[in-house]
Design a protein around this motif. Structure first.
Motif, PDB file in Angstrom:
ATOM      1  N   UNK A 184      -6.919  -9.730   0.188  1.00 62.22           N
ATOM      2  CA  UNK A 184      -6.441  -8.392  -0.184  1.00 62.22           C
ATOM      3  C   UNK A 184      -5.640  -7.712   0.931  1.00 62.22           C
ATOM      4  N   UNK A 185      -6.004  -7.962   2.193  1.00 56.21           N
ATOM      5  CA  UNK A 185      -5.254  -7.316   3.279  1.00 56.21           C
ATOM      6  C   UNK A 185      -3.808  -7.814   3.273  1.00 56.21           C
ATOM      7  N   UNK A 186      -3.629  -9.104   3.092  1.00 53.08           N
ATOM      8  CA  UNK A 186      -2.270  -9.651   3.089  1.00 53.08           C
ATOM      9  C   UNK A 186      -1.458  -9.096   1.918  1.00 53.08           C
ATOM     10  N   UNK A 187      -2.127  -8.954   0.769  1.00 54.91           N
ATOM     11  CA  UNK A 187      -1.448  -8.367  -0.386  1.00 54.91           C
ATOM     12  C   UNK A 187      -1.051  -6.915  -0.100  1.00 54.91           C
ATOM     13  N   UNK A 188      -1.933  -6.169   0.547  1.00 52.91           N
ATOM     14  CA  UNK A 188      -1.644  -4.757   0.847  1.00 52.91           C
ATOM     15  C   UNK A 188      -0.476  -4.636   1.829  1.00 52.91           C
ATOM     16  N   UNK A 189      -0.420  -5.548   2.790  1.00 54.84           N
ATOM     17  CA  UNK A 189       0.650  -5.483   3.790  1.00 54.84           C
ATOM     18  C   UNK A 189       2.000  -5.813   3.145  1.00 54.84           C
ATOM     19  N   UNK A 190       2.001  -6.876   2.331  1.00 59.52           N
ATOM     20  CA  UNK A 190       3.258  -7.321   1.711  1.00 59.52           C
ATOM     21  C   UNK A 190       3.712  -6.345   0.622  1.00 59.52           C
ATOM     22  N   UNK A 191       2.748  -5.740  -0.080  1.00 52.57           N
ATOM     23  CA  UNK A 191       3.071  -4.906  -1.239  1.00 52.57           C
ATOM     24  C   UNK A 191       3.412  -3.461  -0.931  1.00 52.57           C
ATOM     25  N   UNK A 192       3.515  -3.116   0.346  1.00 54.01           N
ATOM     26  CA  UNK A 192       3.814  -1.724   0.673  1.00 54.01           C
ATOM     27  C   UNK A 192       4.842  -1.584   1.772  1.00 54.01           C
ATOM     28  N   UNK A 193       5.182  -0.343   2.110  1.00 56.06           N
ATOM     29  CA  UNK A 193       6.207  -0.102   3.136  1.00 56.06           C
ATOM     30  C   UNK A 193       5.611   0.322   4.473  1.00 56.06           C
ATOM     31  N   UNK A 194       4.284   0.511   4.527  1.00 58.75           N
ATOM     32  CA  UNK A 194       3.665   1.004   5.759  1.00 58.75           C
ATOM     33  C   UNK A 194       2.289   0.384   5.954  1.00 58.75           C
ATOM     34  N   UNK A 195       1.994   0.035   7.186  1.00 57.37           N
ATOM     35  CA  UNK A 195       0.659  -0.426   7.561  1.00 57.37           C
ATOM     36  C   UNK A 195       0.251   0.395   8.772  1.00 57.37           C
ATOM     37  N   UNK A 196      -0.864   1.104   8.657  1.00 55.30           N
ATOM     38  CA  UNK A 196      -1.262   1.869   9.836  1.00 55.30           C
ATOM     39  C   UNK A 196      -2.695   1.611  10.251  1.00 55.30           C
ATOM     40  N   UNK A 197      -2.924   1.660  11.563  1.00 54.67           N
ATOM     41  CA  UNK A 197      -4.267   1.656  12.129  1.00 54.67           C
ATOM     42  C   UNK A 197      -4.700   3.090  12.350  1.00 54.67           C
ATOM     43  N   UNK A 198      -5.958   3.284  12.788  1.00 53.02           N
ATOM     44  CA  UNK A 198      -6.545   4.620  12.788  1.00 53.02           C
ATOM     45  C   UNK A 198      -6.843   5.186  14.175  1.00 53.02           C
ATOM     46  N   UNK A 199      -6.452   4.468  15.212  1.00 52.49           N
ATOM     47  CA  UNK A 199      -6.466   4.998  16.584  1.00 52.49           C
ATOM     48  C   UNK A 199      -5.484   4.132  17.383  1.00 52.49           C
ATOM     49  N   UNK A 200      -5.002   4.649  18.497  1.00 55.04           N
ATOM     50  CA  UNK A 200      -3.946   3.941  19.223  1.00 55.04           C
ATOM     51  C   UNK A 200      -4.380   2.517  19.594  1.00 55.04           C
ATOM     52  N   UNK A 201      -5.580   2.418  20.187  1.00 52.86           N
ATOM     53  CA  UNK A 201      -6.064   1.094  20.599  1.00 52.86           C
ATOM     54  C   UNK A 201      -6.188   0.146  19.405  1.00 52.86           C
ATOM     55  N   UNK A 202      -6.735   0.666  18.318  1.00 56.11           N
ATOM     56  CA  UNK A 202      -6.914  -0.138  17.106  1.00 56.11           C
ATOM     57  C   UNK A 202      -5.573  -0.656  16.584  1.00 56.11           C
ATOM     58  N   UNK A 203      -4.579   0.194  16.555  1.00 56.40           N
ATOM     59  CA  UNK A 203      -3.250  -0.233  16.075  1.00 56.40           C
ATOM     60  C   UNK A 203      -2.660  -1.296  17.001  1.00 56.40           C
TER      61      UNK A 203
END
Ligand code: Z57
Length: 819
Positions: free
Chosen positions: A417-436
């Motif tokens: 599902x993560x790969x589908x979410x990344x490919x199927x959208x225009x944005x991928x974000x993490x929730x803190x600087x280190x995490x991203x």
């Protein structure tokens, strides 16, 4: 505000609702009835703003955000709504006049707990900020019949009790049958030819009727009211239960069961994927209903579906709502007859994905067999998305099978599902600087290299309206007295407090307020746990879901170590400390539940040992939830944020503590990094391995906890107490599993997966620095005030503003009320 709010009208409304709903007068009413009557009266006020808001949205033809989330951990609505319509003083007076106390009335409301922990609470904070900033938005989720379970502690063990939050009805919700829609499961896909074109139709399916319930999300003092739309499932009765046809009868019964089970209960797992079929049903159920409704609403006001993305954005809260990608494709392809490329362009310009964890056990991967059987048409579409994406990979990286292996959407018999979410959208974000950064450089490295522009960071935030204004009225009033009330809608203004940090009078006032809040918590604990604690002791608090990576075990092992020191030397000078825990464990998470038992066993021994003169107390607060969290944060001196570095994506409790003037004791993990950056490293206590060190050990090996065990007597003594019956004389083997998890490679592929022994010494050292620091009251007050003053970055208003500017591109709306 008061502008539209009239005290006398409100009082009449309370009396009217009391009579109309309960056939009673106020003198005869119970507190519960009073709560309901007040809630209905508040709703009356809200409804007009709600209608006005949506009129304005229509008039301005606004772009709308749909925040798609399996969880919304809302907490109580009444107190928050009263604050946000700016009628708190008036409502309090009315209740006083009627002989009721507002706090006691608020206490009657059950916590709507449609979420597990951080992820669900973040969604709730975001809704508050969206409304307060005036952005058009819906929260879309599930109206679980039973939310997060209630936790009882019996004999030190967690018991799960169903959370029947709808038992007495929920005053703020409205059933919107006019927006009901059908959601289909199972069956097979048939191809029909229609004027020379191939069309796909699902046949032989089962279906349910999705019926939305709306809850108002009230902005602070701006007349804006957005909507949380949660879907209930009802049976569709196209087949008759009294049918003589056996097949029809069977189908009718099955469909009724499906409707009943689908929304029955929230899965109580945080940061863990269980892979249950019913969970995928829940996901598709609320996504299909929400997406269908969003498309319909758009088409009611627009001609051309091709521009859907100009007026709509879907934010996927983790991978749980990812079926939104193929569901939108299905609607565009099958119901609007679009071609693949145009449907794909619209879909990928509409969807955006937030990643909340790198924990591998949280990654959703559905077996193809299950996925295709439950969602046959959706699976076909995912296959085609995957086929095309693999072609793209091979074009960019010819012959590189590693890239296919890491990025494919369907692989090893699973849908990722993560790969589908990344490919199927225009944005991928993490929730803190280190995490991203970890996402970009480690977990999602291949995706980042292929599509760097999609990646961005949005450091989490929290709403100061609930976690200071509502939860800590004493401190909120003090802040307002010092610097005015701008902070309520513009938290960075709170930095103006910094000039008072060294003023002895202000320090005294601040510490007095902290003391009163500690008394309030001590009262709560006496009432709910029957334990007496000293409000003059250091309140050292760890409240969050119970998870090995969050390392409650490190905390309690260190308490055991401290206790040993005291037993060795009863005259040891020690600042009295109260170690407070609060945590729910997923019902099936054995080791987490055993850790709760360990904490309670240690508490039992220590709290009853008269010889240590009450220098240490240990309290496990039963049923940690949003409503008691507000009381706990307000009373904390020390904020325990001790996850293994790299594992906590952000954390948000850390921000709530800081806002309430607790000092962080933490690792360089998640948003702790940014907290330290804001307040300065002198005013936070940092210890332990860095995320780079952890990641290097994980890749290269070379950590052996047994070496530490062999060489350190104190650690060895604490660990032996886990297996020699020191805390469980009736069953010395009770904590063997925890002992093994730290030392024994048989119990998992690597012993001490979370580097507890490795970080122990450094943690102990940081804790002793804290104890010394607390003895210098002026320094402590200064540090605490500086923490409050430096918390401005961590408002969810800032987070939402960044989402709007970088991802959503919404416009602010002003709502004027006609008087
Ligand atoms: C959850 O509460 C979080 C992540 C998940 O993947 C799931 Br499932 C549940 C939490 C993170 O653990 C926190 O670090 C983070 O602050 C929170 O989500 C909000 O982003």
């Amino acid at each position: 505000m008061g502008m539209g709010f009239d005290k006398e009208t409100f009082k009449k409304s309370v009396l009217f609702n009391m009579k109309n709903v309960f056939r009673r007068t106020v003198d005869e009413a119970t507190k519960e009835q009073m709560y309901q009557a007040v809630a209905y009266a508040v709703k009356d006020v809200i409804i007009d703003e709600w209608i006005a808001t949506h009129k304005e949205y229509e008039k301005q033809d606004v772009k709308t955000l749909y925040y798609l989330s399996m969880e919304f951990l809302m907490g109580r609505a009444l107190g928050n709504n009263i604050i946000n319509i700016m009628a708190q003083p008036e409502v309090k007076e009315v209740l006083d006049e009627l002989g009721f106390d507002l706090n006691a009335i608020e206490d009657q409301e059950p916590d709507p707990a449609l979420g597990n922990g951080g992820l669900g609470r973040l969604a709730a904070c975001f809704l508050d900020s969206l409304a307060t900033l005036g952005y058009p938005a819906y929260g879309c989720g599930i109206r679980y019949r039973y939310g997060m379970f209630k936790q009882k502690i019996e004999n030190g063990y967690q018991l799960e009790v169903p959370d029947d939050w709808l038992k007495n009805g929920y005053p703020f919700e409205i059933r919107r049958a006019e927006y009901a829609t059908e959601v289909k499961f199972g069956g097979y896909v048939n191809t029909v030819w229609e004027n020379g074109k191939e069309r796909f139709v699902q046949e032989g399916y089962q279906s349910v009727r999705a019926v939305p319930y709306d809850m108002p999300i009230v902005g602070y003092g701006n007349n804006v009211v957005n909507t949380l739309r949660i879907w209930d499932a009802e049976a569709i009765n196209t087949f008759s239960l009294d049918s003589f046809d056996k097949g029809d009868y069977q189908k009718a019964v099955e469909q009724q069961n499906l409707a009943k089970t689908i929304v029955e209960v929230l899965y109580p797992n945080d940061n863990h994927y269980a892979g249950k079929e019913l969970r995928l049903k829940q996901q598709y159920f609320f996504i299909s209903a929400s997406v269908q409704r969003a498309v319909k609403k758009y088409m009611e006001a627009h001609e051309d579906i091709h521009k859907f993305y100009e007026k709509t954005v879907f934010q996927l809260n983790d991978t749980h709502p990812t079926v939104a990608v193929p569901e939108l494709m299905r609607i565009l392809l099958d119901e609007y007859g679009l071609g693949w490329d145009e449907a794909w362009e619209i879909t990928t310009k509409t969807c955006a994905y937030t990643n909340h964890t790198i924990m591998s056990e949280a990654l959703e991967k559905w077996p193809i067999e299950l996925f295709s059987r439950l969602l046959p048409r959706i699976y076909q579409i995912v296959e085609e998305i995957n086929r095309r994406f693999q072609l793209t990979i091979m074009e960019m990286y010819p012959g590189n099978q590693d890239k296919v292996k890491s990025m494919a959407i369907i692989y090893d018999g699973q849908v990722r599902m993560a790969n589908l979410a990344i490919v199927g959208g225009f944005s991928v974000n993490g929730v803190a600087r280190l995490h991203t950064e970890i996402l970009k450089n480690q977990e999602l490295k291949d995706f980042y290299q292929m599509m760097p522009d999609k990646f961005n960071n949005k450091t989490n935030g929290i709403t100061q309206r609930r976690f200071l204004l509502h939860g800590n009225p004493l401190l909120a009033d003090w802040v307002t007295k010092k610097i005015g009330k701008d902070w309520i809608v513009d938290l960075p203004h709170i930095h103006r407090l910094a000039v008072y940090a060294e003023d002895p009078k202000c320090q005294q006032e601040f510490m007095d307020i902290k003391y009163q809040n500690k008394v309030r918590l001590a009262d709560y604990i006496r009432e709910h746990n029957g334990i007496e604690i000293d409000p003059r002791s250091i309140f050292d608090v760890q409240v969050k879901r119970l998870h090995e990576y969050k390392r409650q075990l490190l905390n309690i092992l260190h308490v055991m170590y401290l206790y040993n020191q005291l037993k060795d030397n009863p005259n040891l000078e020690m600042v009295p400390r109260t170690f407070i825990f609060g945590a729910k464990a997923a019902a099936g998470y054995k080791r987490a539940k055993l850790t709760i038992k360990l904490i309670n066993a240690v508490a039992e021994v220590i709290n009853n040992d008269r010889s240590i003169n009450g220098k240490i107390k240990v309290v496990f607060i039963e049923d940690y939830k949003v409503s008691n969290a507000e009381i706990i944060f307000a009373a904390a001196d020390v904020s325990e944020q001790i996850s293994t570095a790299s594992k906590e994506a952000s954390g948000t409790g850390n921000m709530k503590f800081m806002l309430n003037g607790a000092l962080t004791l933490g690792t360089m993990d998640g948003a702790n990094v940014e907290i330290v950056e804001e307040v300065g490293s002198d005013y936070a206590f940092i210890f332990g391995m860095t995320s780079d060190e952890v990641i290097r050990y994980e890749k290269e090996g070379g950590y052996d906890p047994m070496e530490i065990f062999n060489q350190d007597y104190e650690i060895r003594r604490v660990l032996m107490q886990l297996i020699n019956g020191y805390y469980s004389p009736e069953d010395p083997e009770l904590f063997r599993d925890i002992y093994n998890s730290l030392l024994n490679t048989i119990s998992s592929d690597r012993a001490d997966t979370y580097f507890i022994l490795k970080d122990f010494k450094s943690y102990a050292e940081a804790r002793s620095r804290i104890a010394s620091a607390y003895q210098d009251e002026a320094w402590w007050a200064k540090a605490a005030i500086l923490n409050v003053a430096s918390s401005g970055k961590f408002t969810s208003d800032r987070t939402i503003t960044e989402y709007v500017n970088d991802i959503w591109h919404l416009s602010k709306v002003k709502v004027e009320l006609e008087e």
